[in-house]
Motif scaffolding. Structure first.
Motif, mmCIF file in Angstrom:
data_model
loop_
_atom_site.group_PDB
_atom_site.id
_atom_site.type_symbol
_atom_site.label_atom_id
_atom_site.label_comp_id
_atom_site.label_asym_id
_atom_site.label_seq_id
_atom_site.Cartn_x
_atom_site.Cartn_y
_atom_site.Cartn_z
ATOM 1 N N UNK A 172 0.838 -1.198 0.000
ATOM 2 C CA UNK A 172 0.000 0.000 0.000
ATOM 3 C C UNK A 172 0.877 1.254 0.000
ATOM 4 N N UNK A 173 1.898 1.277 0.848
ATOM 5 C CA UNK A 173 2.771 2.445 0.934
ATOM 6 C C UNK A 173 3.580 2.637 -0.345
ATOM 7 N N UNK A 174 4.084 1.554 -0.865
ATOM 8 C CA UNK A 174 4.950 1.613 -2.037
ATOM 9 C C UNK A 174 4.219 2.093 -3.280
ATOM 10 N N UNK A 175 2.944 1.747 -3.401
ATOM 11 C CA UNK A 175 2.201 2.005 -4.637
ATOM 12 C C UNK A 175 1.163 3.108 -4.485
ATOM 13 N N UNK A 225 -1.233 4.735 -10.636
ATOM 14 C CA UNK A 225 -2.596 4.660 -11.202
ATOM 15 C C UNK A 225 -3.291 3.373 -10.782
ATOM 16 N N UNK A 226 -4.602 3.463 -10.572
ATOM 17 C CA UNK A 226 -5.322 2.333 -9.988
ATOM 18 C C UNK A 226 -5.176 1.049 -10.789
ATOM 19 N N UNK A 227 -5.345 1.104 -12.084
ATOM 20 C CA UNK A 227 -5.291 -0.113 -12.891
ATOM 21 C C UNK A 227 -3.924 -0.780 -12.790
ATOM 22 N N UNK A 228 -2.867 0.016 -12.832
ATOM 23 C CA UNK A 228 -1.521 -0.539 -12.724
ATOM 24 C C UNK A 228 -1.269 -1.082 -11.324
ATOM 25 N N UNK A 229 -1.799 -0.396 -10.352
ATOM 26 C CA UNK A 229 -1.642 -0.840 -8.962
ATOM 27 C C UNK A 229 -2.306 -2.198 -8.747
ATOM 28 N N UNK A 257 -12.007 -4.980 -8.949
ATOM 29 C CA UNK A 257 -12.687 -3.962 -8.145
ATOM 30 C C UNK A 257 -12.535 -4.246 -6.654
ATOM 31 N N UNK A 258 -12.548 -5.524 -6.278
ATOM 32 C CA UNK A 258 -12.355 -5.904 -4.873
ATOM 33 C C UNK A 258 -10.954 -5.512 -4.411
ATOM 34 N N UNK A 259 -9.965 -5.791 -5.229
ATOM 35 C CA UNK A 259 -8.590 -5.436 -4.883
ATOM 36 C C UNK A 259 -8.455 -3.916 -4.746
ATOM 37 N N UNK A 260 -8.985 -3.180 -5.717
ATOM 38 C CA UNK A 260 -8.881 -1.726 -5.679
ATOM 39 C C UNK A 260 -9.543 -1.163 -4.420
ATOM 40 N N UNK A 261 -10.711 -1.678 -4.068
ATOM 41 C CA UNK A 261 -11.410 -1.185 -2.874
ATOM 42 C C UNK A 261 -10.610 -1.464 -1.613
ATOM 43 N N UNK A 262 -9.961 -2.638 -1.533
ATOM 44 C CA UNK A 262 -9.159 -2.971 -0.350
ATOM 45 C C UNK A 262 -7.958 -2.050 -0.225
#
Length: 320
Positions: A46-49, A53-57, A85-90
């Protein structure tokens, strides 16, 4: 505050750290002979990224964490878009739970060790027979066993533990989950709904017996709403519904009883846990706890049917 009291007595896992993933900024994985924690790796990611951009993250998360814990971080029935979407929300929501998540993670290893010591006092023949992982579960679970790449493992989700548990619930929760591990020796998984009534009902019942005076909340009977208050006025109807679905194996039949999401049925989500608990409690008046735990399926089924019948006659099944 979640697990703060527990943290006062918690100790760090004693082990030699090993790299979590093959990346120069990766966090370490804390391991012991039977325990592995991947929680710090999530925090580090989380800190590193944070500025990515969300898609790349999300893409990088999936690549890195599937390498870290192969087989767990997968869609498992969801579409790729739903899982992304689950990953992005977390990732986006992590700052809001970070403090409690860290507390839960730091406290868990000692809490689990203490829980096993307590459990052995009730079930002296208990033995941990699978590896245990502590992870950020992306909101999937506080705890439970899973088969990952053909291997049975026990997984605890520090993110969900942080949201729903505290120092008053952690002991009954661990008693519940450890009982599932213990119970599987005599009562293997089976698909029929009645099997889950027994497995989950027994786990709640054991937690209640190991924690005299435990509240409905401590027994997890208030998620997502207080189950006894919702079910008791229509208890016979609920029991008859369970009996009508006794041998059902389809998820559509199982979900209203045991899943946490709304199903559109007449009773609240997860009401099967409460029904199973009441049935185990009734059967528990006739035999010792260890004897109940050791019963094979062929002995359990007629006892469950008899216990349900004591709540009153059920209408005949609908024809057609």
């Amino acid at each position: 505050m979640i697990l703060v009291t527990l943290m006062a007595v918690a100790l760090a896992v004693q082990a030699n750290p090993t790299p979590a993933v093959p990346h120069e900024n990766a966090a370490v994985v804390v391991t012991s002979a039977d325990f592995t924690s991947h929680t710090a790796a999530f925090t580090a990611f989380v800190d590193e990224t944070a500025t990515m951009p969300e898609a790349e993250r999300v893409r990088l998360f999936r690549a890195r964490f599937n390498a870290l814990f192969p087989g767990f971080y997968q869609p498992h029935g969801r579409t790729e878009a739903e899982y992304d979407a689950t990953v992005a929300a977390a990732l986006i929501g992590f700052p809001a739970i970070r403090e409690k998540y860290t507390a839960a993670s730091d406290a868990f290893a000692q809490a689990f060790t203490t829980g096993q010591t307590r459990f052995l006092k009730t079930f002296p023949d208990y033995e941990l027979n699978m590896p245990v992982y502590l992870v950020h579960s992306l909101g999937q679970m506080d705890g439970g066993s899973r088969t990952i790449n053909g291997r049975n493992v026990m997984i605890f989700g520090a993110d969900v533990i942080a949201k729903i548990h505290d120092e008053t619930t952690i002991a009954p929760f661990l008693d519940h989950e450890l009982f599932h591990l213990y119970h599987a020796t005599w009562f293997p998984d089976c698909d029929a709904l009645w099997c889950s009534l027994w497995q989950e009902g027994m786990a709640v019942y054991v937690a209640s017996r190991m924690n005299p005076g435990a509240s409905e909340r401590q027994l997890l009977l208030t998620i997502p709403e207080p189950l006894p208050a919702a079910v008791n006025p229509r208890l016979r109807e609920a029991m008859c519904l369970a009996h009508a679905k006794f041998d059902a194996t389809e998820q559509a039949d199982y979900a209203p009883f045991f899943f946490g999401r709304p199903s559109g049925g007449p009773f609240p989500p997860r009401f099967g846990y409460y029904l199973g608990y009441l049935l185990a409690q009734k059967i528990g008046t006739t035999m010792p706890l260890t004897e109940m735990a050791h019963m094979p399926p062929a002995m359990v089924r007629p006892l469950l049917e008899k216990a349900i019948a004591e709540y009153g006659a059920c209408p005949p099944p609908a024809k057609g």
